[in-house]
Design an enzyme around this catalytic site. Structure first.
Site, short mmCIF file in Angstrom:
data_model
loop_
_atom_site.label_atom_id
_atom_site.label_comp_id
_atom_site.label_asym_id
_atom_site.label_seq_id
_atom_site.Cartn_x
_atom_site.Cartn_y
_atom_site.Cartn_z
N SER A 83 24.85 63.17 12.58
CA SER A 83 25.11 63.90 13.83
C SER A 83 24.30 63.42 15.02
O SER A 83 24.59 63.81 16.15
CB SER A 83 24.85 65.40 13.62
N LYS A 86 26.27 62.00 17.79
CA LYS A 86 26.95 62.86 18.77
C LYS A 86 26.34 62.71 20.17
O LYS A 86 27.06 62.72 21.17
CB LYS A 86 26.86 64.32 18.33
N TYR A 209 35.44 59.35 13.80
CA TYR A 209 34.25 60.18 13.83
C TYR A 209 33.39 59.97 12.58
O TYR A 209 32.16 59.87 12.66
CB TYR A 209 34.65 61.66 13.95
N TYR A 261 21.14 72.43 16.64
CA TYR A 261 22.05 73.42 16.08
C TYR A 261 21.65 74.83 16.50
O TYR A 261 21.19 75.05 17.62
CB TYR A 261 22.13 73.29 14.55
N VAL A 279 21.92 65.12 9.27
CA VAL A 279 21.68 65.63 7.92
C VAL A 279 21.23 64.55 6.94
O VAL A 279 20.89 64.87 5.79
CB VAL A 279 22.93 66.35 7.36
#
Length: 350
Positions: A83, A86, A209, A261, A279
């Site tokens: 992530s 992103k 993605y 998050y 992660v």
């Protein structure tokens, strides 16, 4: 709207200074030593390839905006970016389409829900809310220019490589492992399509993605990528302008509110620097005008953030004077030195 009214107003940027290089070396080594035996957290197991990670790997790296790099531990150990991608794909999309388009199409507000939540999309009439959760990240990747999914993927790979200052490659094993467990992302992509939030094939979008999340990086890479945002979009090692200063600012603003998050508020309260986690165990944290931190340790907390990485970054933020909200008194009552020894009683609740 405020963002329209202020668009043409000159911005004051925070540059500040870091301690001398030899002191940074000592502080980085101390951060690694302090947390290298920390056993809290658990390796992610919902993706088979991540479950096989060595839980004892731990790396800390700091890159200054002049290109100097300071490292301790397993800084050359490779892992998938997950992530953290992103943040940098958002920067590429923002560079291509501009500030207003990303704000409207993807959003910049925290959902307060887990990163892979489907409910968050339904609760907001299909609006992803922000690019650091999976729904928003999928909508962001869909905006990457390219006539075909293959062209979009190559634009992502080369763009993130420019941030890192070297060619990043796909971890094929991780990609195939994640594609086998991608049902939730596939569902989110189709939901976004139903709301008219994406204009590409949802299956092809999930493939691109997943590939971006499967790029292989090191803590060394993350520190350089973050330092590129810290230096107004210029890679401090290669000297190449990767994105504009406005795009770098926009990306850091989003990270400040959503990068960790549903723990993003706690993170800013305790640590005070924009950051993004993945992660696989990576974290990148950016101090505008100063530099960036890259950490790697696979043991995660329940929100999906590396435990050692968070604690080491918090230590470095305090020891190096990186917290955006910290200041010393001006004048005779202040010593003008925000960098000081760390008291064990000041450990943040991370």
């Amino acid at each position: 709207m405020v963002h329209r009214e202020l668009r043409d107003v000159a911005q004051t940027v925070s540059t500040g200074t870091l301690p001398a290089p030899e002191r940074i070396e000592r502080i980085v080594a101390a951060a690694h030593s302090r947390y290298r035996t920390d056993q809290d957290g658990a390796v992610a197991d919902y993706i088979p390839v991540l479950a096989a990670a060595d839980p004892d790997l731990f790396a800390v790296a700091v890159t200054e905006i002049d290109g100097d790099v300071h490292e301790a531990g397993d800084a050359g150990a490779g892992f998938t970016i997950q992530s953290i991608s992103k943040a940098f794909v958002f920067a590429l999309a923002c560079e291509a389409h501009g500030h207003p388009a990303l704000r409207e199409r993807v959003g910049v507000d925290n959902t307060g829900l887990p990163f892979n939540s489907v409910i968050a999309v339904e609760l907001n009439d299909g609006h992803p809310r922000n690019p650091m959760v999976n729904a928003g990240a999928l909508a962001t990747t869909a905006l990457i220019p390219g006539a075909t999914p293959a062209e979009q993927w190559e634009r992502v790979r080369t763009g993130l490589s420019r941030f890192a200052g070297r060619g990043l490659e796909l971890d094929g094993g991780a990609y195939h492992s994640e594609m086998l467990t991608n049902q939730r992302n596939s569902a989110i992509a189709r939901l976004l399509e139903s709301y008219g939030r994406i204009d590409v094939d949802p299956g092809a979008l999930v493939d691109v993605y997943t590939r971006q999340c499967s790029l292989r990086v090191t803590a060394h890479d993350l520190a350089i990528m973050g330092a590129t945002l810290a230096d107004g979009g210029v890679n401090p090692v290669t000297g190449e302008r990767v994105v504009s200063a406005q795009t770098a600012r926009d990306t850091l603003a989003v990270l400040a509110s959503t990068g960790m998050y549903e723990r993003s508020g706690t993170w800013m309260f305790e640590v005070g620097v924009p950051a993004k986690s993945g992660v696989a165990g990576g974290i990148v944290a950016i101090a505008p005008g100063k530099g960036a931190i890259g950490t790697f340790s696979p043991r995660l907390d329940p929100a999906g953030n590396s435990v050692r990485g968070q604690r080491a970054t918090a230590y470095l933020s305090r020891a190096l004077g990186l917290n955006l909200f910290a200041s010393d008194p001006h004048g005779p009552d202040g010593d003008g030195d925000a960098t000081r020894a760390i008291d064990s009683r000041e450990e943040p609740a991370l």
